[in-house]
Design a protein around this motif. Sequence first.
Motif, PDB file in Angstrom:
ATOM      1  N   PHE A  15      -2.560   9.558  29.556  1.00 30.44           N
ATOM      2  CA  PHE A  15      -1.576  10.758  30.067  1.00 30.44           C
ATOM      3  C   PHE A  15      -2.082  11.136  31.754  1.00 30.44           C
ATOM      4  O   PHE A  15      -1.124  11.383  32.389  1.00 30.44           O
ATOM      5  CB  PHE A  15      -1.800  11.936  29.347  1.00 30.44           C
ATOM      6  CG  PHE A  15      -1.050  11.769  27.922  1.00 30.44           C
ATOM      7  CD1 PHE A  15       0.245  11.379  27.664  1.00 30.44           C
ATOM      8  CD2 PHE A  15      -1.878  11.728  26.857  1.00 30.44           C
ATOM      9  CE1 PHE A  15       0.661  11.251  26.682  1.00 30.44           C
ATOM     10  CE2 PHE A  15      -1.332  11.608  25.447  1.00 30.44           C
ATOM     11  CZ  PHE A  15      -0.047  11.313  25.339  1.00 30.44           C
ATOM     12  N   PRO A  18      -1.540   8.091  35.497  1.00 28.87           N
ATOM     13  CA  PRO A  18      -0.808   7.899  36.771  1.00 28.87           C
ATOM     14  C   PRO A  18      -1.307   8.483  37.942  1.00 28.87           C
ATOM     15  O   PRO A  18      -1.265   7.900  39.021  1.00 28.87           O
ATOM     16  CB  PRO A  18       0.530   8.205  36.286  1.00 28.87           C
ATOM     17  CG  PRO A  18       0.519   8.223  35.014  1.00 28.87           C
ATOM     18  CD  PRO A  18      -0.899   8.602  34.306  1.00 28.87           C
ATOM     19  N   ARG A  36      -3.012  15.005  41.559  1.00 25.28           N
ATOM     20  CA  ARG A  36      -2.935  14.249  40.402  1.00 25.28           C
ATOM     21  C   ARG A  36      -2.018  15.020  39.423  1.00 25.28           C
ATOM     22  O   ARG A  36      -1.301  14.549  38.648  1.00 25.28           O
ATOM     23  CB  ARG A  36      -4.302  14.400  39.687  1.00 25.28           C
ATOM     24  CG  ARG A  36      -4.593  13.833  38.469  1.00 25.28           C
ATOM     25  CD  ARG A  36      -5.820  13.792  37.767  1.00 25.28           C
ATOM     26  NE  ARG A  36      -6.955  13.370  38.852  1.00 25.28           N
ATOM     27  CZ  ARG A  36      -7.778  13.834  39.026  1.00 25.28           C
ATOM     28  NH1 ARG A  36      -8.041  15.222  38.565  1.00 25.28           N
ATOM     29  NH2 ARG A  36      -8.723  13.124  39.864  1.00 25.28           N
ATOM     30  N   ASN A  40       1.371  13.439  37.822  1.00 23.33           N
ATOM     31  CA  ASN A  40       1.491  13.252  36.402  1.00 23.33           C
ATOM     32  C   ASN A  40       2.638  14.097  35.848  1.00 23.33           C
ATOM     33  O   ASN A  40       3.405  13.605  35.101  1.00 23.33           O
ATOM     34  CB  ASN A  40       0.191  13.971  35.723  1.00 23.33           C
ATOM     35  CG  ASN A  40      -1.057  12.998  35.834  1.00 23.33           C
ATOM     36  OD1 ASN A  40      -0.650  11.839  35.967  1.00 23.33           O
ATOM     37  ND2 ASN A  40      -2.093  13.527  35.696  1.00 23.33           N
ATOM     38  N   SER A  41       2.999  14.997  36.565  1.00 25.68           N
ATOM     39  CA  SER A  41       4.175  16.066  35.953  1.00 25.68           C
ATOM     40  C   SER A  41       5.437  15.107  36.430  1.00 25.68           C
ATOM     41  O   SER A  41       6.304  15.045  35.645  1.00 25.68           O
ATOM     42  CB  SER A  41       4.234  17.361  36.853  1.00 25.68           C
ATOM     43  OG  SER A  41       3.106  18.144  36.611  1.00 25.68           O
ATOM     44  N   ILE A  43       5.855  11.870  36.824  1.00 25.36           N
ATOM     45  CA  ILE A  43       6.095  10.792  36.062  1.00 25.36           C
ATOM     46  C   ILE A  43       6.271  10.940  34.632  1.00 25.36           C
ATOM     47  O   ILE A  43       7.080  10.392  34.007  1.00 25.36           O
ATOM     48  CB  ILE A  43       4.500   9.816  35.915  1.00 25.36           C
ATOM     49  CG1 ILE A  43       4.298   9.300  37.218  1.00 25.36           C
ATOM     50  CG2 ILE A  43       4.596   8.853  35.094  1.00 25.36           C
ATOM     51  CD1 ILE A  43       5.214   8.321  37.837  1.00 25.36           C
ATOM     52  N   TRP A  44       5.813  11.961  34.018  1.00 21.72           N
ATOM     53  CA  TRP A  44       6.007  12.257  32.491  1.00 21.72           C
ATOM     54  C   TRP A  44       7.211  13.004  32.510  1.00 21.72           C
ATOM     55  O   TRP A  44       8.110  12.648  31.452  1.00 21.72           O
ATOM     56  CB  TRP A  44       4.936  12.984  32.064  1.00 21.72           C
ATOM     57  CG  TRP A  44       3.668  11.989  31.860  1.00 21.72           C
ATOM     58  CD1 TRP A  44       2.490  12.398  32.230  1.00 21.72           C
ATOM     59  CD2 TRP A  44       3.435  10.896  31.337  1.00 21.72           C
ATOM     60  NE1 TRP A  44       1.407  11.179  32.204  1.00 21.72           N
ATOM     61  CE2 TRP A  44       2.125  10.322  31.431  1.00 21.72           C
ATOM     62  CE3 TRP A  44       4.294  10.206  30.374  1.00 21.72           C
ATOM     63  CZ2 TRP A  44       1.874   9.359  30.857  1.00 21.72           C
ATOM     64  CZ3 TRP A  44       3.907   8.960  29.787  1.00 21.72           C
ATOM     65  CH2 TRP A  44       2.445   8.486  29.915  1.00 21.72           C
ATOM     66  N   THR A  45       7.931  13.797  33.214  1.00 19.16           N
ATOM     67  CA  THR A  45       9.076  14.299  33.319  1.00 19.16           C
ATOM     68  C   THR A  45      10.187  13.235  33.571  1.00 19.16           C
ATOM     69  O   THR A  45      11.102  13.306  32.663  1.00 19.16           O
ATOM     70  CB  THR A  45       9.188  15.129  34.435  1.00 19.16           C
ATOM     71  OG1 THR A  45       8.306  16.407  34.162  1.00 19.16           O
ATOM     72  CG2 THR A  45      10.602  16.207  34.397  1.00 19.16           C
ATOM     73  N   LEU A  47       9.934  10.020  32.629  1.00 15.61           N
ATOM     74  CA  LEU A  47       9.723   9.246  31.624  1.00 15.61           C
ATOM     75  C   LEU A  47      10.454  10.112  30.268  1.00 15.61           C
ATOM     76  O   LEU A  47      11.351   9.397  29.804  1.00 15.61           O
ATOM     77  CB  LEU A  47       8.507   8.940  31.332  1.00 15.61           C
ATOM     78  CG  LEU A  47       8.392   7.832  30.017  1.00 15.61           C
ATOM     79  CD1 LEU A  47       8.942   6.710  30.255  1.00 15.61           C
ATOM     80  CD2 LEU A  47       6.731   7.734  29.620  1.00 15.61           C
ATOM     81  N   GLY A  48      10.311  11.111  30.336  1.00 17.23           N
ATOM     82  CA  GLY A  48      11.000  12.120  29.132  1.00 17.23           C
ATOM     83  C   GLY A  48      12.510  12.139  29.407  1.00 17.23           C
ATOM     84  O   GLY A  48      13.047  12.020  28.347  1.00 17.23           O
TER      85      GLY A  48
END
Length: 56
Positions: A15, A18, A36, A40-41, A43-45, A47-48
């Motif tokens: 997690f 990225p 960082r 990360n926020s 990328i994962w947002t 993707l979600g």
Amino acid sequence: MTKAISIGHVLAWPFLLPGNVACDALGLGQHQNLVRMLVNSLIWTVLGVIVVALAV
């Protein structure tokens, strides 16, 4: 002496990857944690949102 790695570190590594890759590519030192977190926020947002959009 061997270096022990916790289970939490192993679970968190994918997690955080990225953001780590982005910081390494930019060669950041001082504000590495902030960048960082932002990467990360993002990328994962994204993707979600894509997963939710495909699931509907």
